[in-house]
Design an enzyme around this catalytic site. Structure first.
Site, PDB file in Angstrom:
ATOM      1  CD  GLU A 293       6.917  -1.140  -2.943  1.00 38.51           C
ATOM      2  OE1 GLU A 293       6.792  -2.069  -3.768  1.00 38.51           O
ATOM      3  OE2 GLU A 293       7.846  -0.324  -2.995  1.00 38.51           O
ATOM      4  CB  CYS A 327       1.057  -7.840  -1.738  1.00 43.36           C
ATOM      5  SG  CYS A 327       2.216  -7.688  -0.382  1.00 43.36           S
TER       6      CYS A 327
HETATM    7  P1  NAD Z   1      -6.967  -0.633  -2.588  1.00 46.82           P
HETATM    8  O1  NAD Z   1      -6.168  -0.130  -3.752  1.00 46.82           O
HETATM    9  O2  NAD Z   1      -8.383  -0.961  -2.812  1.00 46.82           O
HETATM   10  O3  NAD Z   1      -6.941   0.453  -1.411  1.00 46.82           O
HETATM   11  C1  NAD Z   1      -5.723   0.942  -0.885  1.00 46.82           C
HETATM   12  C2  NAD Z   1      -5.988   2.279  -0.238  1.00 46.82           C
HETATM   13  O4  NAD Z   1      -6.236   3.238  -1.268  1.00 46.82           O
HETATM   14  C3  NAD Z   1      -7.219   2.299   0.674  1.00 46.82           C
HETATM   15  O5  NAD Z   1      -6.931   3.062   1.825  1.00 46.82           O
HETATM   16  C4  NAD Z   1      -8.249   2.985  -0.186  1.00 46.82           C
HETATM   17  O6  NAD Z   1      -9.267   3.616   0.538  1.00 46.82           O
HETATM   18  C5  NAD Z   1      -7.365   4.002  -0.894  1.00 46.82           C
HETATM   19  N1  NAD Z   1      -7.946   4.644  -2.074  1.00 46.82           N
HETATM   20  C6  NAD Z   1      -8.732   4.112  -3.025  1.00 46.82           C
HETATM   21  N2  NAD Z   1      -9.047   5.045  -3.951  1.00 46.82           N
HETATM   22  C7  NAD Z   1      -8.433   6.189  -3.564  1.00 46.82           C
HETATM   23  C8  NAD Z   1      -8.377   7.515  -4.088  1.00 46.82           C
HETATM   24  N3  NAD Z   1      -9.004   7.852  -5.203  1.00 46.82           N
HETATM   25  N4  NAD Z   1      -7.657   8.439  -3.420  1.00 46.82           N
HETATM   26  C9  NAD Z   1      -7.001   8.122  -2.288  1.00 46.82           C
HETATM   27  N5  NAD Z   1      -7.022   6.887  -1.739  1.00 46.82           N
HETATM   28  C10 NAD Z   1      -7.725   5.937  -2.377  1.00 46.82           C
HETATM   29  O7  NAD Z   1      -6.159  -1.870  -1.989  1.00 46.82           O
HETATM   30  P2  NAD Z   1      -6.596  -2.857  -0.796  1.00 46.82           P
HETATM   31  O8  NAD Z   1      -7.717  -3.706  -1.261  1.00 46.82           O
HETATM   32  O9  NAD Z   1      -6.728  -2.117   0.478  1.00 46.82           O
HETATM   33  O10 NAD Z   1      -5.293  -3.766  -0.663  1.00 46.82           O
HETATM   34  C11 NAD Z   1      -5.064  -4.886  -1.465  1.00 46.82           C
HETATM   35  C12 NAD Z   1      -4.082  -4.567  -2.570  1.00 46.82           C
HETATM   36  O11 NAD Z   1      -2.877  -4.082  -1.991  1.00 46.82           O
HETATM   37  C13 NAD Z   1      -3.697  -5.795  -3.380  1.00 46.82           C
HETATM   38  O12 NAD Z   1      -3.631  -5.442  -4.741  1.00 46.82           O
HETATM   39  C14 NAD Z   1      -2.307  -6.134  -2.849  1.00 46.82           C
HETATM   40  O13 NAD Z   1      -1.497  -6.838  -3.758  1.00 46.82           O
HETATM   41  C15 NAD Z   1      -1.763  -4.771  -2.538  1.00 46.82           C
HETATM   42  N6  NAD Z   1      -0.703  -4.826  -1.548  1.00 46.82           N
HETATM   43  C16 NAD Z   1       0.585  -4.684  -1.985  1.00 46.82           C
HETATM   44  C17 NAD Z   1       1.637  -4.760  -1.086  1.00 46.82           C
HETATM   45  C18 NAD Z   1       3.062  -4.607  -1.559  1.00 46.82           C
HETATM   46  O14 NAD Z   1       3.937  -4.449  -0.726  1.00 46.82           O
HETATM   47  N7  NAD Z   1       3.323  -4.663  -2.859  1.00 46.82           N
HETATM   48  C19 NAD Z   1       1.378  -4.967   0.263  1.00 46.82           C
HETATM   49  C20 NAD Z   1       0.046  -5.087   0.694  1.00 46.82           C
HETATM   50  C21 NAD Z   1      -0.976  -5.009  -0.235  1.00 46.82           C
END
Ligand code: NAD
Length: 543
Positions: A293, A327
Site C-alpha cells: 500500500e 496516505c
Molecule cells: P518510505 O517508503 O520512505 O519507507 C517505508 C519503509 O521502507 C521504511 O521502513 C523504510 O526504512 C523502508 N525502506 C526504504 N528503503 C528500503 C529498502 N531498500 N529495503 C527495505 N526497506 C526499505 O515511506 P515512509 O516515509 O515511511 O511513509 C510515507 C509513505 O507511505 C507515503 O508515501 C504514504 O503515502 C505511504 N503510506 C501509504 C499507506 C497506504 O495504506 N496506502 C499508508 C501509510 C503510508
C-alpha cells in the site's frame, strides 16, 4: 487436545477515549508522557530468544523538539538478517502446526493488553516519537491496532470455514497452509497501527515474519514487540530488525526463502522492492507474494450543491490532521467558482484558529512533521508555490525548523489541475485548491481521474442524489476508498477496508479478509471412501 468446534469472540471496534480536561484517562496519559520524557530507552534487535545489541546505534528524537533524545536503537545488518532467517525457519513448523484457535488467543490477548495496560504507553510513545496529538495517537496506536488484531482473528476464522462441496463417496477439504518460507514486513513511520498490522497479519495465518520498522517509528514499534511478547507470541515468529532500509532489505530479498512482502510506504520504495524481487526471481523457492500500500494524491471534489460548512471542515481536518502525513490526507481540492469565495474564506477562518506546537500541549491541533528530510521536501514545495507563476499561497506557508520541524497548515491555489502541487504527493500540511468554472464540471472530473498517477482515497461533496451517483461512476477508478460528504481520511478496520490501485498499491485492503487471503497457500484434499477396484468404464461393455 480438545474435541470442540470453537468460535472466536465477535469483534468490535475499540471505543475512542476523549481525554477531556479533568478525566482520569488524561491524567494517566500525562503521567506516562512525563515518565517517557524523563528516560532514554535502549532498543535492541530481537531475533528468536535473543535481544541483540549490535553497537551500531541511532537515536529516536521528538520531531517537535529535535534536541530531545527519547532513546537509542541498535541497527540490524546482514548478520542479524541471517540469524533472523534461521530463527524463523526453526520455529516455523511449531508455529504453523499450532491450532488456529491458539494463535487466535495470542492476538486476542495482545488486543486486550494494548486496549488496557499498554494503552498509555503506546499512545505516549506515538505522541512523542511521531509528533501526534493525543486524539491522532489514540485513533491510531491504540484503537486501530486493537481493531486489526480483533478483526484479523475473526477474518481468519471466516476463511478457514470456507470448505468445498463433496460429491457421493468422497470428502473434499481445504487445508489453509501458510506460505513456505518467511514474510518480510516493511512498515512506514506514520501509523503505529500499520506498523503492528504488517508483521502480525501474516503471523496470524501461521507465517513467520522478519519485520523492519521505519527508523522514525522504531521507538513506538518497540512497544508493540513488548505487547506481543507478553501475549505469548513464541520467540522467532516475528524478528524485529530496526535499521537502514537497504542494509536489511538487500540480504532479505536475496534469500531463497522469501515468500512474501507486506509493505506500506512510498511508491518509489515499493517499486524498488518489486524490481529487486523480479531481478532475483530465479533464486526463490516460490513466487513471493507482493502486497504493497503506497502513496496518494487524495482529492476532494465539490459539486455546486455542496454544503459549504461540511466541506470546509472536511478540508481542514482531512488535509491538516497529523500534519497531512496520512496516505489518505486530502491534498488537492476542486471547488466550483460559484462556491469559491465562501469556501476559501471559511477555510481561512478555520485555519486562523489552528494551534500548532508540541503534542504535550493538548490544545494543539497540528504538531511537527516527522524529520528534517520531510521538512526539507515539504518546505521545498511551499517555496515552489511562492516562486512559480501558476500557484499562490492563500493561507499559511511559514516554515521553522529551529526547535522542531514545524510547517504551518498551508492553502495553495493552483491555476491548473495539472500544476505540480496538484499532482505530486507532498505528504505534509499542504492543500492545493483549483477553482473550476461551474459549466466545465465534467472536464474537471476527467482531470481528477487522470492528472495524478495515484488512486488511493477521494471524496465528493454534493447534495444532489443523481449527481452523487453520476460522479461516483465517473470517478470509479480514481480511488480505492471513496467518500460521499465526508473527509477522505479515518478509515476504520472492519468498516472501511483500506487500499488503492494504480500507483497507490496492490489494493489488498488492509483490515479485511482480502488481505489475509494473501498470506496462505491452500491445499485441496480429496479423500475417496470406496475407491474403484478395476479400470474399465461402463461404456466399454459389449452391445
Ligand atoms: P518510505 O517508503 O520512505 O519507507 C517505508 C519503509 O521502507 C521504511 O521502513 C523504510 O526504512 C523502508 N525502506 C526504504 N528503503 C528500503 C529498502 N531498500 N529495503 C527495505 N526497506 C526499505 O515511506 P515512509 O516515509 O515511511 O511513509 C510515507 C509513505 O507511505 C507515503 O508515501 C504514504 O503515502 C505511504 N503510506 C501509504 C499507506 C497506504 O495504506 N496506502 C499508508 C501509510 C503510508
Amino acid at each position: 487436545m480438545s474435541s470442540s468446534i470453537v468460535s472466536t469472540p465477535a469483534p468490535f471496534n475499540e471505543a475512542i477515549g476523549a481525554f477531556a480536561p479533568g478525566s482520569a484517562e488524561r491524567a494517566s496519559l500525562k503521567t506516562r508522557l512525563a515518565a517517557l520524557m524523563d528516560q532514554q530507552l535502549e532498543i535492541p534487535v530481537v531475533v528468536g530468544e535473543r535481544e541483540i545489541h549490535t553497537g551500531r546505534v541511532a537515536e529516536s528524537r521528538t520531531p517537535h523538539d529535535h534536541g530531545h533524545v527519547l532513546g537509542r536503537y541498535h541497527e540490524a545488518g546482514e548478520k542479524e538478517v541471517a540469524l533472523a532467517i534461521a530463527a524463523s525457519a526453526s520455529v516455523k513448523s511449531h508455529w504453523s502446526a499450532m491450532n488456529w484457535e491458539d494463535r487466535a488467543a495470542i492476538f486476542l490477548k495482545a488486543a486486550d493488553l494494548l486496549a488496557g495496560p499498554y494503552r498509555d504507553e503506546i499512545n505516549a510513545a506515538t505522541m512523542l516519537c511521531q509528533s501526534k496529538t493525543v486524539f491522532q495517537a489514540e485513533i491510531d496506536a491504540a484503537c486501530e491496532l486493537v481493531d486489526f488484531w480483533r478483526f484479523n482473528v475473526h477474518f481468519m476464522e471466516q476463511l478457514y470455514a470456507v470448505q468445498p462441496e463433496s460429491a457421493d463417496g468422497m470428502w473434499n477439504t481445504m487445508d489453509y497452509r501458510p506460505l513456505e518460507g518467511f514474510v518480510f514486513a516493511v512498515s512506514p513511520f506514520n501509523f503505529t497501527s500499520i506498523a503492528g498490522n504488517l508483521p502480525t497479519a501474516p503471523a496470524i495465518m501461521g507465517n513467520t515474519v522478519l519485520w523492519k520498522p521505519s527508523s522514525t517509528q522504531t521507538y513506538s514499534a518497540w512497544v508493540i514487540m513488548k505487547v506481543l511478547h507478553e501475549a505469548g507470541l513464541p520467540a522467532g515468529v516475528i524478528s524485529f530488525l530496526p535499521g537502514e532500509g537497504a542494509a536489511i532489505g538487500g540480504p532479505v530479498l536475496a534469500s531463497p526463502d522469501l515468500a512474501g512482502i507486506h509493505f506500506t510506504g512510498s511508491t518509489p520504495t515499493f517499486r524498488h522492492l518489486w524490481r529487486t524481487v523480479g531481478e532475483n526471481i530465479e533464486r526463490y523457492h516460490s513466487y513471493p507474494r507482493l502486497v504493497g500500500e503506497t502513496g496518494g494524491k487524495d482529492f476532494v471534489f465539490a459539486h455546486p450543491s455542496a454544503h459549504i460548512q461540511s466541506l470546509v471542515t472536511a478540508l481542514v481536518r482531512g488535509a491538516f490532521e497529523y500534519q497531512g502525513q496520512k496516505c489518505s490526507a486530502a491534498s488537492r481540492a476542486f471547488i466550483p467558482a460559484s462556491l469559491w469565495d465562501e469556501v476559501i474564506s471559511g477555510m481561512q477562518e478555520q485555519m486562523s484558529r489552528i494551534k500548532m506546537g508540541s503534542p504535550l500541549e493538548f490544545s494543539n491541533f497540528v504538531c511537527a512533521v516527522i524529520d528534517q528530510k520531510a521538512y526539507d521536501k515539504i518546505s521545498g514545495y511551499i517555496a515552489h508555490a511562492k516562486n512559480s507563476d501558476d500557484h499562490r499561497i492563500l493561507a499559511g506557508g511559514e516554515c521553522d525548523d529551529s526547535q522542531g520541524y514545524f510547517i504551518s497548515p498551508t492553502l495553495v491555489e493552483a491555476d491548473s489541475p495539472q500544476s505540480r502541487l496538484m499532482c505530486e504527493e507532498i505528504f505534509g500540511p499542504v492543500l492545493t485548491v483549483y477553482r473550476y468554472p461551474d459549466q466545465r464540471m465534467d472536464e474537471t472530473l476527467a482531470e481528477v481521474e487522470k492528472a495524478s498517477p495515484y488512486a488511493l482515497t477521494g471524496a465528493i461533496f454534493c447534495r444532489d442524489r443523481a449527481e452523487i451517483k453520476r460522479m461516483s461512476m465517473l470517478l470509479r477508478s480514481a480511488a480505492g476508498n471513496f467518500y460521499i460528504n465526508d473527509k477522505p481520511t479515518g478509515a476504520v478496520v472492519g468498516q472501511q477496508p483500506f487500499g488503492g490501485g494504480r500507483a497507490s498499491g496492490t489494493n489488498d485492503k488492509a483490515g479485511s479478509i482480502y488481505n489475509l487471503v494473501r498470506w496462505m497457500s491452500p491445499r485441496v484434499i480429496k479423500e475417496t471412501f470406496a475407491p474403484p477396484q478395476d479400470f474399465p468404464y461402463p461404456h466399454m461393455g459389449e452391445d
